[in-house]
Design an enzyme around this catalytic site. Structure first.
Site, short mmCIF file in Angstrom:
data_model
loop_
_atom_site.label_atom_id
_atom_site.label_comp_id
_atom_site.label_asym_id
_atom_site.label_seq_id
_atom_site.Cartn_x
_atom_site.Cartn_y
_atom_site.Cartn_z
N GLU A 1 0.93 -1.32 -0.11
CA GLU A 1 0.12 0.09 0.01
C GLU A 1 0.90 1.20 -0.06
O GLU A 1 1.67 1.51 1.02
CB GLU A 1 -0.85 0.29 1.30
CG GLU A 1 -2.01 -1.04 1.12
CD GLU A 1 -2.91 -0.94 2.30
OE1 GLU A 1 -4.08 -1.12 2.35
OE2 GLU A 1 -2.65 -0.58 3.55
N CYS A 2 0.59 2.24 -1.18
CA CYS A 2 1.40 3.43 -1.20
C CYS A 2 2.75 3.32 -0.93
O CYS A 2 3.57 2.81 -2.09
CB CYS A 2 0.97 4.61 -0.07
SG CYS A 2 1.30 5.99 -0.73
N GLY A 3 3.50 3.49 -0.04
CA GLY A 3 4.90 3.13 0.24
C GLY A 3 5.29 1.60 -0.04
O GLY A 3 6.52 1.26 -0.60
#
Length: 439
Positions: A320-322
């Site tokens: 997720e994201c990072g």
């Protein structure tokens, strides 16, 4: 558990400091405090957890729905719950502080910057109370915390001017040591730049704990604390193992997410930036965080090579994201330095000087995937300073119904059983149950 919501008149008014002071004051008075945060934030809760000594609950009606909101609140422990609001009390089109307070039927302690006002603080509070009637919302602005207020005549003038039925809850004195440093994505984390204890003690002394407790009340329509997934909890011998990255680069995981994983699996934490290899596991979860600040360490981490190999062999991997950034081919920092990442997803990520997306998100699955079946929707949020240049033949898991995603219309790069999204989801969305079902 009784609760009270600390709502601000605007962003930057000092809600986080007021919340930390309230936690400290209540605990000094002998009460166990459960902190919570309205909205999808990861950073403010880290400050709550440092002061309260227990994880802060995330309360967001968009991410969780009203039933999920009640369930997550009920998972808390303690004598009283102190909920920090997001932005101004009424700000936020899908999940405001006012919406959370109304859904839980909790009173609001309004945090007002009193540094340049006295009677006007009372006028502001009166306006916030009257506005609820104007928009036909059941929001109980029950008291006021005067932020950056002096004692003596200044404090007396504020208290005496408050309208009937509105409780003066105390003041936070002006103090430069109460400021928390900021960077992209918000404040520094609680263990990086904590508010000094002596400054926090001084802030707590100005609050009236007995009055906070007087206005606090139990939420209406409280739900059972357990969410979905318990009925399918495997026996100990059948429990899958999920490797969860937890270090300086991967910090943005909701406590409820880790709880859900532990209900149904054995969680194996590992620290890629510290050189940990991927532990033996059946699936991998890479939460968001700050991989851009630790790109060189990640580039040399054996864990990323292990994840690349596991992804190629078909192991379920969720980023997720990072986590998406770490699963990409490369990551280029704002200084122009490019570092090799895991290479499990066909994208090159570049950091930007300003944020590229900040919103609540709704995604519709284009096909069956690790977190949703075709046609199902997931709700979450996004906040990122990077862009992703994806391969022309890249496959996407989701159409974006609200938000920005990876290219404005789509989110969720998928290869084999590896999925990377800019969207963060809460376990109430069902995404992690679907992920666990696929292990």
């Amino acid at each position: 558990m009784k609760g009270v919501v600390l709502g601000g008149v605007a962003s930057g008014v000092g809600k986080t400091v007021a919340t930390l002071a309230a936690i400290r004051a209540l605990e000094d008075a002998g009460y166990a405090v459960q902190p919570a945060k309205a909205g999808p934030d990861f950073i403010d809760p880290s400050h709550h957890a440092r002061v309260a000594g227990r994880p802060s609950r995330t309360l967001d009606s968009w991410l969780q729905g009203e039933d999920g909101l009640h369930r997550n609140y009920a998972r808390g422990e303690g004598d009283v719950c102190v909920v920090e609001g997001v932005m101004g009390l009424y700000d936020g089109d899908v999940s405001s502080t006012a919406a959370v307070a109304e859904a839980l039927d909790l009173p609001v302690a309004l945090v007002v910057d009193a540094s340049a006002g006295m009677e006007s603080v009372a006028a502001t509070a009166l306006g916030f109370r009257a506005y609820a009637d104007r928009i036909d919302r059941d929001v109980d602005v029950a008291g006021v915390i005067a932020q950056r207020a002096h004692g003596g005549r200044h404090e007396d003038g504020i208290r005496e001017a408050l309208p009937e039925g509105m409780t003066y809850l105390g003041r936070i004195p002006p103090n430069d040591d109460l400021a928390v440093p900021e960077r992209h994505l918000g404040l520094h984390m609680g263990d990086e730049s904590p508010v000094p204890d002596d400054a926090l003690d001084a802030a707590a002394e100005g609050l009236r704990t007995e009055r906070l407790l007087d206005i606090a009340r139990k939420p209406a329509g409280a739900a059972e604390p357990n969410g979905t997934g318990e009925a399918n909890e495997p026996t100990v011998g059948d429990r899958p193992r999920v490797a969860v990255a937890r270090d300086e680069a991967f910090r943005f995981a909701y406590p409820a997410t880790v709880e859900r994983l532990r209900e149904r699996a054995t969680v194996e934490p590992f620290a890629p930036t510290a050189g940990d290899p991927l532990p033996p596991c059946d699936g991998v979860y890479l939460p968001g965080g700050y991989p851009e600040l630790h790109a060189a360490e990640l580039a040399g981490s054996p864990a990323l090579d292990d994840i690349s190999d596991a992804a190629a062999e078909g192991m379920p991997v969720l980023g997720e994201c990072g986590g998406l950034m770490a699963l990409a081919e490369t990551l280029t920092t704002v200084d122009g330095e490019t570092h090799a990442m895991a290479g499990a997803l066909p994208a090159d990520v570049r950091m930007c000087d300003r944020y590229q997306a900040l919103d609540h998100v709704e995604l519709r699955a284009r096909r069956d995937g690790p977190t949703a079946a075709a046609g199902e929707t997931l709700r979450g949020h996004e906040f990122h300073y990077s862009t992703a240049d994806v391969a022309s033949d890249a496959r996407f898991a989701f159409d974006v119904e609200r938000g920005t995603g990876i290219d404005g219309d789509r989110d969720g790069l998928i290869e084999h059983r590896t999925l990377g999204t800019y969207c963060h989801v809460h376990p109430e969305s069902g995404a992690f149950d679907a992920f666990l079902d696929g292990l």
